[in-house]
Design a protein around this motif. Structure first.
Motif, short mmCIF file in Angstrom:
data_model
loop_
_atom_site.label_atom_id
_atom_site.label_comp_id
_atom_site.label_asym_id
_atom_site.label_seq_id
_atom_site.Cartn_x
_atom_site.Cartn_y
_atom_site.Cartn_z
N GLU A 14 0.84 -1.19 0.00
CA GLU A 14 0.00 0.00 0.00
C GLU A 14 0.88 1.25 0.00
O GLU A 14 1.85 1.34 0.75
N PRO A 15 0.54 2.24 -0.85
CA PRO A 15 1.39 3.43 -0.95
C PRO A 15 1.36 4.29 0.31
O PRO A 15 2.35 4.92 0.65
N GLU A 16 0.23 4.32 1.02
CA GLU A 16 0.13 5.16 2.20
C GLU A 16 0.60 4.39 3.44
O GLU A 16 0.04 3.36 3.79
N PRO A 17 1.66 4.86 4.11
CA PRO A 17 2.15 4.13 5.28
C PRO A 17 1.18 4.22 6.45
O PRO A 17 0.37 5.16 6.54
N LEU A 18 1.26 3.26 7.33
CA LEU A 18 0.44 3.28 8.54
C LEU A 18 0.92 4.39 9.48
O LEU A 18 0.13 5.18 9.99
N LEU A 19 2.23 4.45 9.69
CA LEU A 19 2.84 5.45 10.58
C LEU A 19 3.83 6.29 9.80
O LEU A 19 4.63 5.76 9.02
N ARG A 20 3.76 7.59 10.00
CA ARG A 20 4.71 8.49 9.37
C ARG A 20 5.29 9.43 10.43
O ARG A 20 4.54 10.13 11.12
N VAL A 21 6.60 9.44 10.56
CA VAL A 21 7.31 10.30 11.51
C VAL A 21 8.21 11.22 10.70
O VAL A 21 9.00 10.76 9.86
N ARG A 22 8.09 12.53 10.97
CA ARG A 22 8.86 13.51 10.22
C ARG A 22 9.54 14.49 11.17
O ARG A 22 8.89 15.07 12.06
N ASP A 23 10.85 14.68 10.97
CA ASP A 23 11.64 15.71 11.65
C ASP A 23 11.46 15.65 13.17
O ASP A 23 11.39 16.68 13.84
N LEU A 24 11.43 14.45 13.74
CA LEU A 24 11.20 14.29 15.18
C LEU A 24 12.44 14.73 15.96
O LEU A 24 13.53 14.18 15.79
N THR A 25 12.24 15.75 16.79
CA THR A 25 13.34 16.31 17.57
C THR A 25 12.93 16.41 19.03
O THR A 25 11.88 16.97 19.35
N LEU A 26 13.77 15.84 19.90
CA LEU A 26 13.47 15.80 21.34
C LEU A 26 14.71 16.25 22.09
O LEU A 26 15.81 15.72 21.89
N ARG A 27 14.52 17.22 22.97
CA ARG A 27 15.63 17.75 23.77
C ARG A 27 15.30 17.68 25.25
O ARG A 27 14.15 17.89 25.65
N PHE A 28 16.31 17.41 26.04
CA PHE A 28 16.23 17.50 27.49
C PHE A 28 17.27 18.52 27.95
O PHE A 28 18.46 18.20 28.04
N GLY A 29 16.82 19.77 28.17
CA GLY A 29 17.78 20.82 28.48
C GLY A 29 18.71 21.03 27.29
O GLY A 29 18.27 21.30 26.17
#
Length: 269
Positions: A14-29
């Motif tokens: 299927e062309p449409e993915p179930l999950l799509r994550v884009r530019d995920l950025t996580l900072r702690f301090g």
């Protein structure tokens, strides 16, 4: 692990993915745990995430089920954003998770622990449930039937009435998987499912994972340090180092990638 790889089914086209994550950025301090992470998971796919300790693998899981809120990026499941939702709402949308450390209630039986996974699917209130009459009774019977199907799928019948605190370690890890399946997810997050297991238990777990995938058609994201398990089961693998994606591809491509060899295996290609 060769004997289980034959059971694997190809991912959906299927062309449409179930999950799509884009530019995920996580900072702690001042520490950046994830830096611009991009990936997709297709329906029915077993997608693995690898990397050394501290690479950001568990941080991705914590973002996916809303334990952490990233400073930047998007996460969509079936076209719906997961960001800003409480963990219970994310679970209701179809995301279930197992944990490195067992989260079972030791004084409850195996079946009772699996029933806890059905909680968000139950509609009757406290008083009707206490009386166990009419709709509440019918709902209880239906949920117990669903749990029994999981018990059968994971071959847990001999342990169904045993308190979780008395279960052998490998069986307890299987029960943890069963509780996640009881949530009826569309995406299953597996956080080191074979950690602490011997070779026989690891091979059994691999077989159960493939059986679950074949029977239920679930998409799975696997975080695991056992590279033989990852390379045998995964359709695609994403390698992280210090919160940055360094490679994504088929297991054979990742095994030979110079960046992965240097970062993960600690040597030059």
């Amino acid at each position: 692990m060769e004997r289980v790889s034959e059971l694997a089914s190809p991912p959906s086209n299927e062309p449409e993915p179930l999950l799509r994550v884009r530019d995920l950025t996580l900072r702690f301090g001042g520490v950046t745990a994830l830096n611009g992470v991009d990936f997709e998971v297709r329906r029915g796919e077993l997608f693995a995430i690898i990397g050394p300790n501290g690479a950001g693998k568990t941080s991705i899981f914590n973002c996916l089920n809303s334990v952490y809120r990233p400073q930047q990026g998007t996460i969509t499941l079936n076209g719906k954003s997961l960001l800003g939702r409480p963990p219970a709402a994310v679970a209701a949308l179809g995301v279930a998770r197992t944990f490195q450390n067992l989260g079972l209630f030791s004084h409850l039986t195996l079946v009772e622990n699996l029933m806890l996974g059905r909680h968000h699917l139950m509609r009757t209130g406290f008083f009707s449930g206490m009386l166990w009459w009419g709709r509440a009774k019918r709902e209880e019977i239906a949920h117990r039937a669903a749990v029994e199907r999981i018990v059968e799928l994971l071959e847990l019948e001999p342990y169904r009435r045993m308190p979780a605190g008395l279960l052998p370690y490998g069986v307890a890890k299987r029960a943890e998987l069963g509780r996640a399946l009881a949530m009826e997810p569309t995406l299953l997050l597996l956080d080191e499912p074979v950690a602490g297991m011997n070779l026989e238990e690891t091979e059994d777990t691999a077989r159960y994972l493939l059986e679950v995938r074949r029977e239920l058609g679930l998409a799975m994201i696997l975080v695991e340090h056992d590279m033989s398990l990852v390379m045998d089961l995964a359709d695609r693998v994403m390698a992280l180092d210090f919160g940055v994606v360094i490679a994504t591809g088929a297991p054979s491509e990742i095994q030979g990638d110079p960046k992965v060899i240097e970062a993960y295996l600690g040597g030059a290609a």
